[in-house]
Structure formats: C-alpha cells, structure tokens
Scaffold this active site. Structure first.
Site, PDB file in Angstrom:
ATOM      1  N   LYS A   1       0.842  -1.204   0.000  1.00 29.07           N
ATOM      2  CA  LYS A   1       0.000   0.000   0.000  1.00 29.07           C
ATOM      3  C   LYS A   1       0.875   1.252   0.000  1.00 29.07           C
ATOM      4  CE  LYS A   1      -3.665  -2.628   2.188  1.00 29.07           C
ATOM      5  NZ  LYS A   1      -4.322  -3.072   3.412  1.00 29.07           N
TER       6      LYS A   1
ATOM      7  N   GLN B   1      -4.915  -1.844   9.695  1.00 29.62           N
ATOM      8  CA  GLN B   1      -4.636  -3.111   9.019  1.00 29.62           C
ATOM      9  C   GLN B   1      -5.192  -4.296   9.825  1.00 29.62           C
ATOM     10  OE1 GLN B   1      -3.289  -3.603   5.906  1.00 29.62           O
ATOM     11  NE2 GLN B   1      -3.738  -5.754   6.247  1.00 29.62           N
TER      12      GLN B   1
ATOM     13  N   ASP C   1     -11.239   2.183   3.834  1.00 26.93           N
ATOM     14  CA  ASP C   1     -11.497   0.752   3.649  1.00 26.93           C
ATOM     15  C   ASP C   1     -12.969   0.512   3.312  1.00 26.93           C
ATOM     16  OD1 ASP C   1      -9.361  -0.995   3.696  1.00 26.93           O
ATOM     17  OD2 ASP C   1      -9.234  -1.057   5.887  1.00 26.93           O
TER      18      ASP C   1
END
Ligand code: NDP
Length: 291
Positions: free
Chosen positions: A53, A97, A120
């Site tokens: 990422k 995460q 997200d």
C-alpha cells in the site's frame, strides 16, 4: 483454449493513471491526499500488505504515514490513535490493518474511524449507503475492485446468475450487494459454511466470486462452461514440487480450461484492492476539499 485473463495488474495500472490527473487537480487547489495506516503487531503478511500500500502511495504521489503499534498495545491505545487521526485535519484517509491482535475488538476500532476518512469502506455509514444503492461513496476496496475489473473487461452482468462464496463484511456481503445493485443487475446467491450442496450452486452459476479462504475449494468440475470466475482467495500452501510454499486461490486452476474469463492468483483481485484503496483516498481528499 484457456479462459481470458482478468488481469488485475493491467487494470490497476489504468486506475492509477486515471487517479494521477485527479491528484494533480487537488494539488492545484493546494491539497495533497494523505493516507494514515495503523498496524498493530508483527504479523508478517500484514507487513507485506502495508508495504504494498505504501509503494502504491509512493507511485502516485499520495502522502502516507505509517503508525506502528506493538502487539501488546491496548484497545484504548489503538482507539486513541484512531481518534487523533480523526482529529488531524491533514489526514484524509485512515486504515487499520487487519487482523488486529487476538481478542481486540476490530469492529469497534473500525467503527471509530470517521466515515469520511474510512478508506477501507467498512464503517456502518459507508456500508449502509451501499445497502441503499448509493455507490458514489467510499466502497469496500476488494469488492469495488472486482466490479471495476469486470467493467474493464466490458462484461455485461445483466441477468447473470452470480454465486458469491463467502459472506464476510469485508468481501462477500458487499460483493453480493454490488453485483445485485442497479446497473450491475446480476441475480445473486450467497453461499457460506452452512450452505448445503455448494457444488450445485456453482454448477448453475454464470459468474462465481470465491472468497472463502479455502485453497482450491471450488473444483474445475463445478464450473459451467463459459462461466466467469473471480478468485478473491489468497492461500499459502505447502508444495513439495517447489520445496516450499506457493500461493493459490479458492478455485482450482484447471477451471481456466472451462471458464470464459478468470482472474489469476496472484495478479488478479489483489492489485485491484490496492488500486481501490488509492482511489478511495483520493475520493476522501476530494470530498473533504469540497465539504
Ligand atoms: P473470512 O474468513 O472473513 O470469511 C470467509 C467466508 O467464507 C465466511 O463467510 C465463511 O462462512 C465462508 N466459508 C469458509 N469456509 C467455507 C466452506 N468450506 N464452504 C463455504 N463457505 C465457507 O474471509 P475474508 O472474506 O476476509 O477473505 C476471504 C478470502 O479472500 C481469504 O482467502 C482472504 O485472504 C482473501 N482476500 C483477498 C483479498 C485480495 O485483495 N485479493 C482481500 C481480502 C481477502 P461463515 O460466514 O459461515 O463462517
């Protein structure tokens, strides 16, 4: 003849090039998208994902800040970190995460991210908008990436019988909603660990999206000739022929000889997930700029 390859790397590159001009537009208006990634603990796979990422951010000129917390960090510490990022006007997107250390309430943490910074797309507000059929917000990255990939291949899903394997909040459920949404117009069946006779559901499917995390669970023999296959699964399995591990999906690779289109693993859905994260980060910056 094998199936056409639904190439996530090629498609993700297209997404990235379309984001470049939006990032330039933002820069001209004095804004530069900024993604904050919180990682708790030292799960090796999570560190690999976070690194990819960060690399995508570097390629695109998106600023990224990584906050590493020890595995022993308390729930309150993680929550306070999210809260400070919520309050930071310089941060456009926040990602925590997954997985968090065992026992930590992941849902409570992700629910705490401001919906407008939830890149997200897991916050109840963003998932709720999706349920309402409003697709212009921050959508969950993996299912949004799958939709983009299918569109990129110019596949018309109208009236197709789609089977989604898996019903997680992250992949399966939002995937089913996006496939059934107006404009996509597939007819969707969701199967899960309590479903009986998954094979017959798959045999009747024009489109299979597999997201179960079970190596090669969907057999080539279950796939209808000409079906489209999207394999979300990424599984690491021991392989004596390579004297180590190999990556495989949730669908047997041989399905490639029956399907009309199929994603490779790796190189299919994975790159699209990251591309959609970048896209959400830019979108979050744009929305914050105009709000
Ligand atoms: P979860 O473990 O959260 O969900 C798995 C789902 O599969 C559950 O709904 C579960 O059913 C169902 N399931 C498990 N076993 C079976 C079975 N034997 N038969 C039918 N259904 C079953 O996983 P995720 O949704 O987070 O991820 C799924 C896969 O996708 C994983 O391999 C993951 O690594 C991969 N992934 C890949 C991404 C990418 O970018 N390529 C991104 C995210 C995930 P139940 O609800 O009944 O327990």
């Amino acid at each position: 003849m094998g199936a056409n390859r639904l190439d996530g790397k090629v498609c993700a590159a297209k997404v990235e090039s379309s984001l470049s001009s939006r990032i330039r537009d933002l820069a001209e208006r004095g804004s530069s998208p900024h993604l904050a990634v919180v990682i708790v603990g030292d799960d090796p796979a999570s560190h690999v994902y976070v690194r990819s990422k960060e690399r995508a951010c570097e390629r695109l000129g998106i600023r990224s800040t990584r906050i590493d917390l020890p595995a022993a960090a308390s729930f309150d510490k993680v929550l306070a970190t999210v809260e400070s990022l919520n309050q930071d006007p310089d941060v456009d997107g926040i990602l925590v995460q997954s997985p968090l250390p065992r026992g930590m309430d992941e849902l409570a943490i992700t629910d705490h991210i401001l919906p407008e910074k939830d890149v997200d797309g897991f916050h109840p507000v963003n998932l709720g908008r999706l349920v309402q059929g409003r697709l212009d917000g921050l959508l969950p990255c993996t299912p949004a990436g799958v939709m983009y990939l299918l569109k990129f291949a110019e596949l018309d899903l109208t009236g197709l019988k789609a089977v989604v394997l898996g019903r997680s909040r992250i992949v399966g459920m939002p995937m089913a909603l996006l496939l059934a949404a107006k404009g996509a117009d597939a007819t969707v069946t969701v199967v899960h660990s309590r479903t009986t006779d998954i094979e017959s559901h798959c045999r009747g499917a024009d489109l299979i999206v597999a997201a179960v995390g079970r190596p090669e669970m969907v057999k080539a023999a279950w796939v209808k000739t000409g079906a489209i296959i999207v394999d979300v699964g990424i599984n690491r399995v021991e392989d004596s022929s390579v004297k180590g591990y190999r990556l495989c999906g949730d669908v047997e690779e041989d399905a490639n000889s029956v399907a009309s289109y199929m994603t490779p693993v790796p190189g299919g859905v994975g790159p699209m997930t990251i591309a959609m994260l970048m896209s959400n980060t830019v979108r979050a910056a744009e929305m914050r700029k105009t709000s």
